[in-house]
Design a protein around this motif. Structure first.
Motif, PDB file in Angstrom:
ATOM      1  N   GLY A 297      37.703  49.094 -30.105  1.00 34.11           N
ATOM      2  CA  GLY A 297      38.269  50.803 -30.159  1.00 34.11           C
ATOM      3  C   GLY A 297      37.881  51.156 -31.464  1.00 34.11           C
ATOM      4  O   GLY A 297      38.000  50.223 -32.969  1.00 34.11           O
ATOM      5  N   GLU A 298      38.996  52.179 -31.823  1.00 30.73           N
ATOM      6  CA  GLU A 298      38.561  52.509 -33.670  1.00 30.73           C
ATOM      7  C   GLU A 298      39.987  52.640 -34.184  1.00 30.73           C
ATOM      8  O   GLU A 298      40.120  51.534 -34.555  1.00 30.73           O
ATOM      9  CB  GLU A 298      38.540  53.865 -33.273  1.00 30.73           C
ATOM     10  CG  GLU A 298      38.707  54.497 -35.026  1.00 30.73           C
ATOM     11  CD  GLU A 298      38.132  56.437 -34.310  1.00 30.73           C
ATOM     12  OE1 GLU A 298      37.283  56.783 -34.537  1.00 30.73           O
ATOM     13  OE2 GLU A 298      38.932  57.486 -34.363  1.00 30.73           O
ATOM     14  N   ALA A 299      40.567  52.839 -33.571  1.00 28.97           N
ATOM     15  CA  ALA A 299      42.201  52.460 -34.313  1.00 28.97           C
ATOM     16  C   ALA A 299      43.164  52.975 -33.569  1.00 28.97           C
ATOM     17  O   ALA A 299      43.493  54.105 -32.176  1.00 28.97           O
ATOM     18  CB  ALA A 299      42.433  53.276 -36.072  1.00 28.97           C
ATOM     19  N   PRO A 300      44.369  52.779 -33.524  1.00 25.13           N
ATOM     20  CA  PRO A 300      45.860  52.729 -33.151  1.00 25.13           C
ATOM     21  C   PRO A 300      45.866  54.242 -32.480  1.00 25.13           C
ATOM     22  O   PRO A 300      45.396  55.085 -34.135  1.00 25.13           O
ATOM     23  CB  PRO A 300      47.301  52.465 -33.350  1.00 25.13           C
ATOM     24  CG  PRO A 300      46.031  51.942 -34.133  1.00 25.13           C
ATOM     25  CD  PRO A 300      44.854  51.111 -34.770  1.00 25.13           C
ATOM     26  N   GLY A 301      46.197  55.496 -31.796  1.00 21.99           N
ATOM     27  CA  GLY A 301      46.668  56.407 -31.878  1.00 21.99           C
ATOM     28  C   GLY A 301      48.316  56.463 -31.675  1.00 21.99           C
ATOM     29  O   GLY A 301      49.285  55.339 -31.713  1.00 21.99           O
TER      30      GLY A 301
ATOM     31  N   GLU B 108      49.761  53.998 -29.583  1.00 21.72           N
ATOM     32  CA  GLU B 108      49.486  52.953 -29.332  1.00 21.72           C
ATOM     33  C   GLU B 108      50.745  52.572 -30.495  1.00 21.72           C
ATOM     34  O   GLU B 108      51.078  51.166 -31.349  1.00 21.72           O
ATOM     35  CB  GLU B 108      48.541  52.498 -29.736  1.00 21.72           C
ATOM     36  CG  GLU B 108      46.977  52.803 -28.878  1.00 21.72           C
ATOM     37  CD  GLU B 108      47.323  54.019 -28.252  1.00 21.72           C
ATOM     38  OE1 GLU B 108      47.489  54.965 -28.872  1.00 21.72           O
ATOM     39  OE2 GLU B 108      46.797  54.239 -26.961  1.00 21.72           O
TER      40      GLU B 108
ATOM     41  N   ALA C  12      47.343  48.348 -27.592  1.00 26.21           N
ATOM     42  CA  ALA C  12      46.489  49.090 -27.910  1.00 26.21           C
ATOM     43  C   ALA C  12      45.592  49.862 -26.786  1.00 26.21           C
ATOM     44  O   ALA C  12      46.283  49.165 -25.746  1.00 26.21           O
ATOM     45  CB  ALA C  12      45.016  47.675 -28.298  1.00 26.21           C
ATOM     46  N   PHE C  13      45.534  50.939 -26.344  1.00 25.00           N
ATOM     47  CA  PHE C  13      45.041  51.676 -25.800  1.00 25.00           C
ATOM     48  C   PHE C  13      46.360  51.724 -24.062  1.00 25.00           C
ATOM     49  O   PHE C  13      45.633  50.968 -23.417  1.00 25.00           O
ATOM     50  CB  PHE C  13      43.305  50.848 -24.612  1.00 25.00           C
ATOM     51  CG  PHE C  13      42.508  51.403 -25.781  1.00 25.00           C
ATOM     52  CD1 PHE C  13      41.578  52.502 -25.495  1.00 25.00           C
ATOM     53  CD2 PHE C  13      41.446  50.091 -26.543  1.00 25.00           C
ATOM     54  CE1 PHE C  13      40.883  52.939 -26.202  1.00 25.00           C
ATOM     55  CE2 PHE C  13      40.639  50.552 -27.807  1.00 25.00           C
ATOM     56  CZ  PHE C  13      40.240  51.900 -27.287  1.00 25.00           C
TER      57      PHE C  13
ATOM     58  N   ASN D  74      40.852  46.853 -31.911  1.00 29.14           N
ATOM     59  CA  ASN D  74      40.938  48.383 -32.426  1.00 29.14           C
ATOM     60  C   ASN D  74      39.910  47.447 -33.750  1.00 29.14           C
ATOM     61  O   ASN D  74      40.405  46.242 -34.600  1.00 29.14           O
ATOM     62  CB  ASN D  74      41.530  48.747 -32.798  1.00 29.14           C
ATOM     63  CG  ASN D  74      42.501  49.759 -31.200  1.00 29.14           C
ATOM     64  OD1 ASN D  74      41.300  50.498 -30.867  1.00 29.14           O
ATOM     65  ND2 ASN D  74      43.401  49.506 -31.274  1.00 29.14           N
TER      66      ASN D  74
ATOM     67  N   HIS E 218      33.251  56.261 -25.632  1.00 23.86           N
ATOM     68  CA  HIS E 218      35.037  56.107 -26.469  1.00 23.86           C
ATOM     69  C   HIS E 218      35.772  56.760 -25.007  1.00 23.86           C
ATOM     70  O   HIS E 218      35.616  58.744 -24.961  1.00 23.86           O
ATOM     71  CB  HIS E 218      35.462  56.840 -27.366  1.00 23.86           C
ATOM     72  CG  HIS E 218      37.047  55.825 -27.549  1.00 23.86           C
ATOM     73  ND1 HIS E 218      38.127  56.629 -27.319  1.00 23.86           N
ATOM     74  CD2 HIS E 218      37.625  55.501 -28.749  1.00 23.86           C
ATOM     75  CE1 HIS E 218      39.319  56.431 -27.721  1.00 23.86           C
ATOM     76  NE2 HIS E 218      38.522  55.442 -28.768  1.00 23.86           N
TER      77      HIS E 218
HETATM   78  N1  URA Z   1      42.265  54.581 -28.571  1.00 24.97           N
HETATM   79  C1  URA Z   1      41.507  53.538 -29.984  1.00 24.97           C
HETATM   80  O1  URA Z   1      40.663  53.850 -30.432  1.00 24.97           O
HETATM   81  N2  URA Z   1      42.403  53.147 -29.698  1.00 24.97           N
HETATM   82  C2  URA Z   1      43.473  52.415 -28.973  1.00 24.97           C
HETATM   83  O2  URA Z   1      44.667  51.467 -29.368  1.00 24.97           O
HETATM   84  C3  URA Z   1      43.863  53.836 -28.455  1.00 24.97           C
HETATM   85  C4  URA Z   1      43.388  55.074 -28.798  1.00 24.97           C
END
Ligand code: URA
Length: 208
Positions: free
Chosen positions: A63-67, A70, A76-77, A104, A178
């Motif tokens: 994925g991209e990055a923690p929200g 997270e 993650a996710f 991520n 996504h």
């Molecule tokens: N979106 C992401 O790209 N990664 C995460 O870990 C959570 C949401």
């Protein structure tokens, strides 16, 4: 009439691997990250989100990055997008989430969930690269524009990248939308499902 599309070639089988060795390689990467201060994202983050799952995973999601969820949990996710990702894996692909590895591109939450800056991606990328090298998945799914452009090494928009394999060190990479995008645009689920079926094909998961 129209010719049937050529079947995707199977991803190469992996040599027998010692899971304990992969686990210690992952632990060493986590140690190397440490209490990372290599980029400005350290200022706003709560927890570093390394990624989690099986060291023996044949399939990896990036994925991209923690929200926010997270960042708070360190996993993650785990928010709403994460729940949809779980459904994609378990109800769609009929795999267990615990059997894949989820990570991520960026390990720390960008303020306000803005997209990562180029220098943040280049600072963090050695860790994802090391994770992929350690796990050696047979296939990778890149979730969303940031991960897809990174993994496909392309500036093309996600709408062009998705649905076609590229290669990362010989590992087939499928860019797709996504899950957070799917929450806003449920109509795009059918494209994601088509992409995931191609991934199941390269993993030899479809018998019909
Ligand atoms: N979106 C992401 O790209 N990664 C995460 O870990 C959570 C949401």
């Amino acid at each position: 009439g129209q010719a049937a599309p050529a079947p995707a070639p199977l991803a190469p089988a992996r040599p027998e691997r010692d899971i304990a060795v992969v686990e210690s390689a992952l632990a060493a990467i986590r140690d190397d990250i440490g209490d990372c201060k290599r980029c400005r994202l350290c200022e706003g983050r709560t927890k570093i989100v390394f990624g989690q799952g099986s060291a023996g995973a044949e399939l990896m999601f990036v994925g991209e990055a923690p929200g926010a969820d997270e960042d708070a949990s360190g996993l993650a996710f785990v928010g709403r997008a994460g729940q949809l990702l779980t459904d994609m894996i378990e109800k769609g692909m009929r795999m267990q989430r615990a059997d894949v590895f989820i990570a991520n591109v960026i390990k720390c939450r960008p303020p306000g969930n803005r997209p990562p800056e180029n220098d943040e991606v280049s600072t963090c990328q050695p860790f994802l690269e090391a994770q992929i090298k350690a796990i050696q998945p047979r296939a990778i799914v890149a979730l969303g524009a940031t991960a897809s452009k990174f993994m496909a090494k392309s500036g093309d928009p996600i709408s062009r990248l998705r649905g076609r394999f590229s290669s990362w060190d010989g590992i087939p990479v499928m860019p797709t939308y996504h899950p957070a995008y799917l929450l806003r645009n449920p109509a795009a689920k059918k494209e994601v499902w088509a992409d995931l079926r191609l991934v199941m094909d390269v993993l030899g998961m479809r018998s019909e």
